[in-house]
Design an enzyme around this catalytic site. Structure first.
Site, PDB file in Angstrom:
ATOM      1  N   ASN A 268      26.684  33.469  90.043  1.00  0.00           N
ATOM      2  CA  ASN A 268      27.909  34.225  90.320  1.00  0.00           C
ATOM      3  C   ASN A 268      27.571  35.327  91.325  1.00  0.00           C
ATOM      4  O   ASN A 268      26.922  36.308  90.975  1.00  0.00           O
ATOM      5  CB  ASN A 268      28.441  34.838  89.013  1.00  0.00           C
ATOM      6  CG  ASN A 268      29.609  35.775  89.264  1.00  0.00           C
ATOM      7  OD1 ASN A 268      30.249  35.732  90.314  1.00  0.00           O
ATOM      8  ND2 ASN A 268      29.889  36.633  88.293  1.00  0.00           N
ATOM      9  N   TRP A 269      28.031  35.143  92.555  1.00  0.00           N
ATOM     10  CA  TRP A 269      27.691  36.106  93.614  1.00  0.00           C
ATOM     11  C   TRP A 269      28.541  37.364  93.533  1.00  0.00           C
ATOM     12  O   TRP A 269      28.318  38.305  94.301  1.00  0.00           O
ATOM     13  CB  TRP A 269      27.859  35.464  94.991  1.00  0.00           C
ATOM     14  CG  TRP A 269      26.916  34.334  95.279  1.00  0.00           C
ATOM     15  CD1 TRP A 269      25.999  33.771  94.416  1.00  0.00           C
ATOM     16  CD2 TRP A 269      26.782  33.617  96.521  1.00  0.00           C
ATOM     17  NE1 TRP A 269      25.321  32.760  95.048  1.00  0.00           N
ATOM     18  CE2 TRP A 269      25.779  32.643  96.334  1.00  0.00           C
ATOM     19  CE3 TRP A 269      27.423  33.701  97.758  1.00  0.00           C
ATOM     20  CZ2 TRP A 269      25.402  31.763  97.363  1.00  0.00           C
ATOM     21  CZ3 TRP A 269      27.046  32.822  98.763  1.00  0.00           C
ATOM     22  CH2 TRP A 269      26.039  31.871  98.564  1.00  0.00           C
ATOM     23  N   LYS A 270      29.518  37.366  92.654  1.00  0.00           N
ATOM     24  CA  LYS A 270      30.448  38.505  92.548  1.00  0.00           C
ATOM     25  C   LYS A 270      31.002  38.852  93.938  1.00  0.00           C
ATOM     26  O   LYS A 270      31.191  37.959  94.759  1.00  0.00           O
ATOM     27  CB  LYS A 270      29.748  39.702  91.903  1.00  0.00           C
ATOM     28  CG  LYS A 270      28.983  39.322  90.636  1.00  0.00           C
ATOM     29  CD  LYS A 270      28.609  40.503  89.810  1.00  0.00           C
ATOM     30  CE  LYS A 270      27.691  40.073  88.693  1.00  0.00           C
ATOM     31  NZ  LYS A 270      27.728  40.936  87.546  1.00  0.00           N
TER      32      LYS A 270
ATOM     33  N   HIS B 100      35.641  36.047  83.357  1.00  0.00           N
ATOM     34  CA  HIS B 100      34.434  36.882  83.443  1.00  0.00           C
ATOM     35  C   HIS B 100      34.744  38.272  82.894  1.00  0.00           C
ATOM     36  O   HIS B 100      35.855  38.788  83.066  1.00  0.00           O
ATOM     37  CB  HIS B 100      33.969  36.969  84.897  1.00  0.00           C
ATOM     38  CG  HIS B 100      32.614  37.573  85.038  1.00  0.00           C
ATOM     39  ND1 HIS B 100      32.419  38.933  85.023  1.00  0.00           N
ATOM     40  CD2 HIS B 100      31.390  37.013  85.156  1.00  0.00           C
ATOM     41  CE1 HIS B 100      31.122  39.173  85.138  1.00  0.00           C
ATOM     42  NE2 HIS B 100      30.476  38.032  85.227  1.00  0.00           N
TER      43      HIS B 100
ATOM     44  N   GLU C 242      34.060  41.106  83.885  1.00  0.00           N
ATOM     45  CA  GLU C 242      34.536  42.071  84.897  1.00  0.00           C
ATOM     46  C   GLU C 242      36.025  41.864  85.163  1.00  0.00           C
ATOM     47  O   GLU C 242      36.748  42.823  85.449  1.00  0.00           O
ATOM     48  CB  GLU C 242      33.694  41.947  86.175  1.00  0.00           C
ATOM     49  CG  GLU C 242      32.301  42.528  85.974  1.00  0.00           C
ATOM     50  CD  GLU C 242      31.219  41.927  86.847  1.00  0.00           C
ATOM     51  OE1 GLU C 242      31.536  41.264  87.852  1.00  0.00           O
ATOM     52  OE2 GLU C 242      30.032  42.118  86.523  1.00  0.00           O
TER      53      GLU C 242
ATOM     54  N   GLU D  74      28.374  35.591  77.524  1.00  0.00           N
ATOM     55  CA  GLU D  74      27.893  36.721  78.310  1.00  0.00           C
ATOM     56  C   GLU D  74      28.167  38.016  77.551  1.00  0.00           C
ATOM     57  O   GLU D  74      29.251  38.609  77.696  1.00  0.00           O
ATOM     58  CB  GLU D  74      28.610  36.762  79.663  1.00  0.00           C
ATOM     59  CG  GLU D  74      28.335  35.551  80.526  1.00  0.00           C
ATOM     60  CD  GLU D  74      28.378  35.913  82.006  1.00  0.00           C
ATOM     61  OE1 GLU D  74      27.395  35.651  82.691  1.00  0.00           O
ATOM     62  OE2 GLU D  74      29.388  36.476  82.463  1.00  0.00           O
TER      63      GLU D  74
ATOM     64  N   GLY E 229      24.531  42.834  84.183  1.00  0.00           N
ATOM     65  CA  GLY E 229      24.222  43.778  85.249  1.00  0.00           C
ATOM     66  C   GLY E 229      23.511  45.033  84.768  1.00  0.00           C
ATOM     67  O   GLY E 229      23.396  46.006  85.501  1.00  0.00           O
TER      68      GLY E 229
ATOM     69  N   SER F 291      21.805  39.431  82.732  1.00  0.00           N
ATOM     70  CA  SER F 291      20.480  39.849  83.219  1.00  0.00           C
ATOM     71  C   SER F 291      19.424  38.752  83.099  1.00  0.00           C
ATOM     72  O   SER F 291      18.276  39.031  82.756  1.00  0.00           O
ATOM     73  CB  SER F 291      20.033  41.135  82.513  1.00  0.00           C
ATOM     74  OG  SER F 291      20.949  42.192  82.784  1.00  0.00           O
TER      75      SER F 291
ATOM     76  N   GLY G 110      23.998  36.447  87.595  1.00  0.00           N
ATOM     77  CA  GLY G 110      24.643  37.343  88.553  1.00  0.00           C
ATOM     78  C   GLY G 110      23.653  37.819  89.594  1.00  0.00           C
ATOM     79  O   GLY G 110      23.342  37.131  90.564  1.00  0.00           O
ATOM     80  N   GLY G 111      23.116  39.008  89.377  1.00  0.00           N
ATOM     81  CA  GLY G 111      22.248  39.664  90.359  1.00  0.00           C
ATOM     82  C   GLY G 111      21.133  38.774  90.905  1.00  0.00           C
ATOM     83  O   GLY G 111      20.905  38.728  92.121  1.00  0.00           O
TER      84      GLY G 111
HETATM   85  C1  PEP Z   1      27.301  37.732  85.649  1.00  0.00           C
HETATM   86  O1  PEP Z   1      27.832  38.328  86.576  1.00  0.00           O
HETATM   87  O2  PEP Z   1      27.886  36.766  85.137  1.00  0.00           O
HETATM   88  C2  PEP Z   1      26.007  38.176  85.167  1.00  0.00           C
HETATM   89  C3  PEP Z   1      25.504  37.608  84.108  1.00  0.00           C
HETATM   90  O3  PEP Z   1      25.383  39.182  85.893  1.00  0.00           O
HETATM   91  P1  PEP Z   1      23.844  39.643  85.769  1.00  0.00           P
HETATM   92  O4  PEP Z   1      23.005  38.373  85.759  1.00  0.00           O
HETATM   93  O5  PEP Z   1      23.602  40.472  86.992  1.00  0.00           O
HETATM   94  O6  PEP Z   1      23.703  40.391  84.497  1.00  0.00           O
END
Ligand code: PEP
Length: 231
Positions: free
Chosen positions: A6-8, A83, A85, A153, A159, A189, A210-211
């Protein structure tokens, strides 16, 4: 195993370079979910490409939204839905998540539907109740559809650099699967150095990243850990 990046709201890595790096990894379905402006390039690069959201109508006065049909026209294969967010900052609810999921599946898209408790909900012992309500909203609308994947999640792990322990994640995944029999990805994470131990758990069927998906080598290392976990 499935590993989705997920590039957000980041531009992310070069799609062609990413595709070249992950193409030979066997036993893992690799998915990228870039921002809208990168969807076409990712599709053209040969990556399995998901949007980060999708609406339930085909078209209409829904500023800022995109329909399943529009995504299909672009060669997009699916969408992330719900998600945290989106739930936290943009008013997404269990009802809207269920509507989006149902419409996308009916249109022929795949869906990664996200669920997870906040830190406060875990502390007050409400994790299972929250997960049950979230999963049932999706399950009641869609049932165990073959193009549906869930992503556990925990909001406190997204994040933040704080990852759920493999045992905690396994417990949540097993509970989620007892409610709806579909693959469940872990997200929160995930990094190259914790991916293998998470994906060794029997009910963790991959990762939503994500990151770490913004860096080709980190993302590829997670995909390789997923491949090794079931080999
Ligand atoms: C995400 O955005 O779905 C996520 C899990 O982010 P991160 O891996 O950065 O925690």
């Amino acid at each position: 195993m499935i590993v989705a990046g997920n590039w957000k709201m980041y531009r992310g890595p070069d799609p062609h370079a990413l595709r070249a790096r992950v193409a030979a990894i066997e036993g893992v379905d690799v998915i990228v979910a870039p921002p809208y402006t990168e969807l076409r390039t990712c599709v053209e690069a040969g990556l399995t490409t998901f949007a980060q959201n999708v609406h339930w109508e085909d078209e209409g006065a829904y500023t800022g939204e995109i329909s399943p049909a529009m995504l299909l026209e672009l060669g997009v294969k699916g969408a992330i839905v719900g998600h945290s967010e989106r739930r936290q900052y943009f008013g997404e609810t269990d009802t809207s998540v269920a509507r989006r999921t149902q419409a996308a599946l009916e249109a022929g898209l795949g869906v990664i539907a996200c669920i997870g408790e906040t830190g406060e909900q875990r502390e007050t012992g409400d994790t299972e109740t929250v997960l049950r309500i979230q999963v049932e909203a999706i399950g009641d609308a869609c049932g165990p559809n073959e193009r549906l994947v869930l992503a556990y999640e925990p909001v406190w792990a997204i994040g933040t650099g704080v990852t759920a322990t493999p045992e905690l994640a396994q417990e949540a995944h097993a509970y989620i699967k007892s409610l709806l029999d579909r693959p469940v990805l872990y997200g929160g994470s995930v990094k190259p150095d914790n991916a293998a131990e998470l994906m060794a758990e029997p009910d963790i069927d991959g990762a939503l990243v994500g990151g770490a998906s913004l860096d080709i080598e980190s993302f590829a290392a997670i995909c390789e850990a997923a491949a090794r976990s079931r080999s």
